[in-house]
Design an enzyme around this catalytic site. Structure first.
Site, PDB file in Angstrom:
ATOM      1  N   GLU A  91      38.263  -3.882 -22.429  1.00 36.74           N
ATOM      2  CA  GLU A  91      39.094  -5.002 -22.850  1.00 36.74           C
ATOM      3  C   GLU A  91      38.276  -6.105 -23.508  1.00 36.74           C
ATOM      4  O   GLU A  91      37.114  -6.313 -23.185  1.00 36.74           O
ATOM      5  CB  GLU A  91      39.830  -5.567 -21.632  1.00 36.74           C
ATOM      6  CG  GLU A  91      40.863  -4.575 -21.124  1.00 36.74           C
ATOM      7  CD  GLU A  91      41.501  -5.001 -19.807  1.00 36.74           C
ATOM      8  OE1 GLU A  91      42.699  -5.245 -19.817  1.00 36.74           O
ATOM      9  OE2 GLU A  91      40.791  -5.094 -18.799  1.00 36.74           O
ATOM     10  N   CYS A 104      35.853 -13.096 -25.394  1.00 31.95           N
ATOM     11  CA  CYS A 104      35.154 -12.522 -24.243  1.00 31.95           C
ATOM     12  C   CYS A 104      35.027 -11.021 -24.510  1.00 31.95           C
ATOM     13  O   CYS A 104      36.030 -10.335 -24.699  1.00 31.95           O
ATOM     14  CB  CYS A 104      35.983 -12.811 -22.991  1.00 31.95           C
ATOM     15  SG  CYS A 104      35.274 -12.137 -21.501  1.00 31.95           S
ATOM     16  N   CYS A 111      31.107  -0.671 -14.574  1.00 36.44           N
ATOM     17  CA  CYS A 111      29.848  -1.373 -14.330  1.00 36.44           C
ATOM     18  C   CYS A 111      29.197  -0.790 -13.086  1.00 36.44           C
ATOM     19  O   CYS A 111      29.871  -0.501 -12.103  1.00 36.44           O
ATOM     20  CB  CYS A 111      30.093  -2.867 -14.134  1.00 36.44           C
ATOM     21  SG  CYS A 111      28.569  -3.791 -13.857  1.00 36.44           S
ATOM     22  N   CYS A 115      29.722  -5.537  -7.902  1.00 33.19           N
ATOM     23  CA  CYS A 115      29.928  -6.777  -7.137  1.00 33.19           C
ATOM     24  C   CYS A 115      31.250  -6.694  -6.369  1.00 33.19           C
ATOM     25  O   CYS A 115      32.237  -6.146  -6.877  1.00 33.19           O
ATOM     26  CB  CYS A 115      29.950  -7.979  -8.060  1.00 33.19           C
ATOM     27  SG  CYS A 115      28.399  -8.162  -8.955  1.00 33.19           S
ATOM     28  N   CYS A 118      34.610  -8.126  -7.947  1.00 30.64           N
ATOM     29  CA  CYS A 118      34.886  -7.839  -9.363  1.00 30.64           C
ATOM     30  C   CYS A 118      35.622  -6.517  -9.517  1.00 30.64           C
ATOM     31  O   CYS A 118      35.182  -5.479  -9.028  1.00 30.64           O
ATOM     32  CB  CYS A 118      33.578  -7.808 -10.146  1.00 30.64           C
ATOM     33  SG  CYS A 118      33.767  -7.264 -11.846  1.00 30.64           S
ATOM     34  N   SER A 220      25.133 -15.161 -13.020  1.00 30.31           N
ATOM     35  CA  SER A 220      26.151 -15.102 -11.977  1.00 30.31           C
ATOM     36  C   SER A 220      25.478 -15.188 -10.618  1.00 30.31           C
ATOM     37  O   SER A 220      24.965 -14.199 -10.108  1.00 30.31           O
ATOM     38  CB  SER A 220      26.937 -13.790 -12.115  1.00 30.31           C
ATOM     39  OG  SER A 220      27.619 -13.793 -13.349  1.00 30.31           O
ATOM     40  N   LEU A 221      25.465 -16.367 -10.064  1.00 34.89           N
ATOM     41  CA  LEU A 221      24.695 -16.605  -8.837  1.00 34.89           C
ATOM     42  C   LEU A 221      25.528 -16.311  -7.583  1.00 34.89           C
ATOM     43  O   LEU A 221      25.141 -15.519  -6.740  1.00 34.89           O
ATOM     44  CB  LEU A 221      24.183 -18.057  -8.855  1.00 34.89           C
ATOM     45  CG  LEU A 221      23.014 -18.388  -7.938  1.00 34.89           C
ATOM     46  CD1 LEU A 221      21.827 -17.471  -8.140  1.00 34.89           C
ATOM     47  CD2 LEU A 221      22.591 -19.848  -8.166  1.00 34.89           C
ATOM     48  N   CYS A 345      38.714 -13.821 -15.692  1.00 35.32           N
ATOM     49  CA  CYS A 345      37.428 -13.270 -15.257  1.00 35.32           C
ATOM     50  C   CYS A 345      37.600 -12.304 -14.105  1.00 35.32           C
ATOM     51  O   CYS A 345      38.259 -12.615 -13.130  1.00 35.32           O
ATOM     52  CB  CYS A 345      36.551 -14.381 -14.708  1.00 35.32           C
ATOM     53  SG  CYS A 345      35.685 -15.255 -15.929  1.00 35.32           S
TER      54      CYS A 345
HETATM   55  N1  SAH Z   1      28.246  -8.512 -15.640  1.00 35.64           N
HETATM   56  C1  SAH Z   1      28.082  -9.828 -16.092  1.00 35.64           C
HETATM   57  C2  SAH Z   1      29.156 -10.264 -17.066  1.00 35.64           C
HETATM   58  C3  SAH Z   1      30.563  -9.830 -16.799  1.00 35.64           C
HETATM   59  S1  SAH Z   1      31.357 -10.585 -15.425  1.00 35.64           S
HETATM   60  C4  SAH Z   1      28.012 -10.798 -14.925  1.00 35.64           C
HETATM   61  O1  SAH Z   1      28.281 -10.389 -13.805  1.00 35.64           O
HETATM   62  O2  SAH Z   1      27.644 -11.930 -15.154  1.00 35.64           O
HETATM   63  C5  SAH Z   1      31.694 -12.218 -16.018  1.00 35.64           C
HETATM   64  C6  SAH Z   1      31.855 -13.259 -14.948  1.00 35.64           C
HETATM   65  O3  SAH Z   1      33.075 -13.044 -14.206  1.00 35.64           O
HETATM   66  C7  SAH Z   1      30.739 -13.235 -13.926  1.00 35.64           C
HETATM   67  O4  SAH Z   1      30.276 -14.525 -13.637  1.00 35.64           O
HETATM   68  C8  SAH Z   1      31.418 -12.639 -12.741  1.00 35.64           C
HETATM   69  O5  SAH Z   1      30.763 -12.978 -11.566  1.00 35.64           O
HETATM   70  C9  SAH Z   1      32.801 -13.208 -12.833  1.00 35.64           C
HETATM   71  N2  SAH Z   1      33.782 -12.504 -12.029  1.00 35.64           N
HETATM   72  C10 SAH Z   1      33.812 -11.205 -11.716  1.00 35.64           C
HETATM   73  N3  SAH Z   1      34.880 -10.907 -10.964  1.00 35.64           N
HETATM   74  C11 SAH Z   1      35.558 -12.064 -10.792  1.00 35.64           C
HETATM   75  C12 SAH Z   1      36.769 -12.403 -10.122  1.00 35.64           C
HETATM   76  N4  SAH Z   1      37.489 -11.473  -9.508  1.00 35.64           N
HETATM   77  N5  SAH Z   1      37.163 -13.683 -10.163  1.00 35.64           N
HETATM   78  C13 SAH Z   1      36.454 -14.602 -10.820  1.00 35.64           C
HETATM   79  N6  SAH Z   1      35.313 -14.344 -11.485  1.00 35.64           N
HETATM   80  C14 SAH Z   1      34.862 -13.086 -11.467  1.00 35.64           C
HETATM   81 FE1  SF4 Z   2      29.365  -5.811 -13.088  1.00 31.63          FE
HETATM   82 FE2  SF4 Z   2      29.462  -8.442 -13.652  1.00 31.63          FE
HETATM   83 FE3  SF4 Z   2      31.496  -7.213 -12.366  1.00 31.63          FE
HETATM   84 FE4  SF4 Z   2      29.176  -7.592 -11.115  1.00 31.63          FE
HETATM   85  S1  SF4 Z   2      30.569  -9.202 -11.853  1.00 31.63           S
HETATM   86  S2  SF4 Z   2      30.397  -5.706 -11.104  1.00 31.63           S
HETATM   87  S3  SF4 Z   2      27.734  -7.294 -12.767  1.00 31.63           S
HETATM   88  S4  SF4 Z   2      30.831  -6.829 -14.437  1.00 31.63           S
END
Ligand code: SAH
Ligand code: SF4
Length: 381
Positions: A91, A104, A111, A115, A118, A220-221, A345
């Site tokens: 997407e 975006c 991935c 995480c 996510c 992404s901390l 996100c």
């Molecule tokens: N893989 C990379 C970029 C894609 S994710 C990364 O992790 O940074 C983009 C952003 O969306 C990241 O900061 C991620 O932590 C955040 N994200 C992922 N799942 C989310 C969710 N369910 N709600 C809010 N932010 C989320």
């Molecule tokens: Fe991958 Fe970013 Fe999602 Fe983590 S937050 S699973 S690194 S896409």
């Protein structure tokens, strides 16, 4: 073999043209036709010699992504789902704001980082996107939007964030030519400060990005300590917080901006308490004795059923932001956009969770979409 010209940055295209026995400036012309004008047909390129156009017809193509569906939110956000074959879809999301248009972009189908919060991570890893598939999202969106919004050829997308599906720094080889095409004055001419790579913290690749193609960096901390971050971002076990922050400081020596953006997804009762905020402030201000120049971006968690996690209540987000603000850290709370079309996100899942039926669904969706979207915009598909 036919080369897809979307796979090349300008240097790559010049090398390709050289193989065809053509001069470098021809590559520049061709690159401008593709990226600035959105051409997908060599016949359109009237200022190229017929002999070159014939060579291109025989050896190359401009192959965009296959569009599966398009959803437009009440707030103007548009989400596109693209078929990348093998039952996978990715997407891209366009987010219009008063002073900018942000796209975006996805870097992988699925991935591997996994995480907890996510949706893409829950789906697992399918494959890396090619450069052409990464750039193809921008190529499609920019030229679709120019027509859709009737801008008279004026540019619509001013910012790109690599925050769609996937971990861009785990697809480094394809990412770099894609970024270079976005930045190139003969391509999209985007400012380095307006192209952001977001990473979960692939430390060695942060260093390489700083050397090869410095752009704005978001990290992404999500947690102030290894103990908590290990649970939320599994990659932390390989590259713990202290190493990640060291890499951020090294990156800042090359970066087009003088700060790193730390993203922090607010999860109810998990990482959103005042003590987490205090620990976070201390971490970013005192790491290695000097801290890291940064801004904090708090993201309200976008829930999806399989996560078992809950969005932090607003008062807790505000209290968290206040602790950081009082400590002197610039902190913003991200507005969620496109909620009604699951474009926020972490909600991007490419709609492929049910892998057994996905091929059939893709076939069905394609038929529907081809009926809905003007022929023009699916021509490349
Ligand atoms: N893989 C990379 C970029 C894609 S994710 C990364 O992790 O940074 C983009 C952003 O969306 C990241 O900061 C991620 O932590 C955040 N994200 C992922 N799942 C989310 C969710 N369910 N709600 C809010 N932010 C989320
Ligand atoms: Fe991958 Fe970013 Fe999602 Fe983590 S937050 S699973 S690194 S896409």
């Amino acid at each position: 073999m036919t080369a897809n010209l979307l796979d090349y940055d300008l240097e790559g295209l010049a090398a390709f043209c050289a193989e065809l026995g053509e001069k470098k400036f021809r590559a520049t012309q061709l690159f401008r036709w593709i990226h600035q004008k959105g051409a997908s047909d060599f016949g359109q390129m009237t200022d190229l010699a017929r002999s070159l156009r014939e060579k291109l017809e025989a050896n190359a193509c401009i192959q965009g992504l296959a569009l599966l569906s398009q959803h437009e939110s009440a707030d103007g956000t548009i989400k596109w789902l693209f078929d990348v074959g093998g039952g996978n879809a990715v997407e891209a999301v366009f987010i219009p704001e008063d002073d900018r248009g942000t796209l975006c972009v996805s870097s992988q189908a699925g991935c591997a980082v996994g995480c907890r919060f996510c949706s893409t991570g829950h789906q697992g890893f399918s494959r890396n996107l090619t450069t052409g598939e990464i750039v193809g999202q921008l190529w499609f969106a920019e030229h679709f939007l120019r027509k859709h919004l009737q801008t008279n050829g004026e540019r619509v997308i001013s910012n790109v964030v690599m925050m769609g599906m996937g971990e861009p720094l785990q697809n480094y080889q394809a990412l770099i030519p894609a970024l270079r095409t976005m930045l190139d004055d003969h391509g999209y001419g985007l400012s380095r400060r307006r192209v952001t790579v977001s990473t979960s913290g692939v430390v060695p690749m942060i260093d390489r990005l700083g050397e090869d193609c410095p752009v704005a960096l978001a990290v992404s901390l999500h947690a102030p300590s290894d103990e908590l971050r290990d649970k939320l971002v599994p990659l932390n076990r390989k590259y713990p917080v202290a190493e990640l922050l060291d890499a951020c400081n090294r990156y800042l020596e090359h970066a087009p901006r003088d700060f790193i953006t730390f993203e922090y997804c607010m999860l109810d009762g998990v990482n959103d308490l005042p003590e987490h905020a205090r620990e976070l402030a201390h971490l970013v201000q005192h790491h290695a004795g000097r801290g890291v120049s940064c801004k904090l971006n708090l993201i309200p968690f976008n829930p999806f059923p399989a996560s078992g996690l809950v969005r932090s209540p607003q008062h807790r987000v505000q209290a968290f932001a206040k602790v950081l603000g009082d400590a002197g850290i610039v902190t913003t709370v991200r507005k969620t956009r496109g909620d009604d079309i699951a474009a926020a996100c972490g909600q991007l899942a490419g709609d492929v969770k049910d892998r057994t039926r996905v091929e059939r669904r893709i076939a069905q969706q394609r038929t529907i979409v081809l009926k809905q979207v003007p022929a023009d915009s699916t021509k490349e598909a």
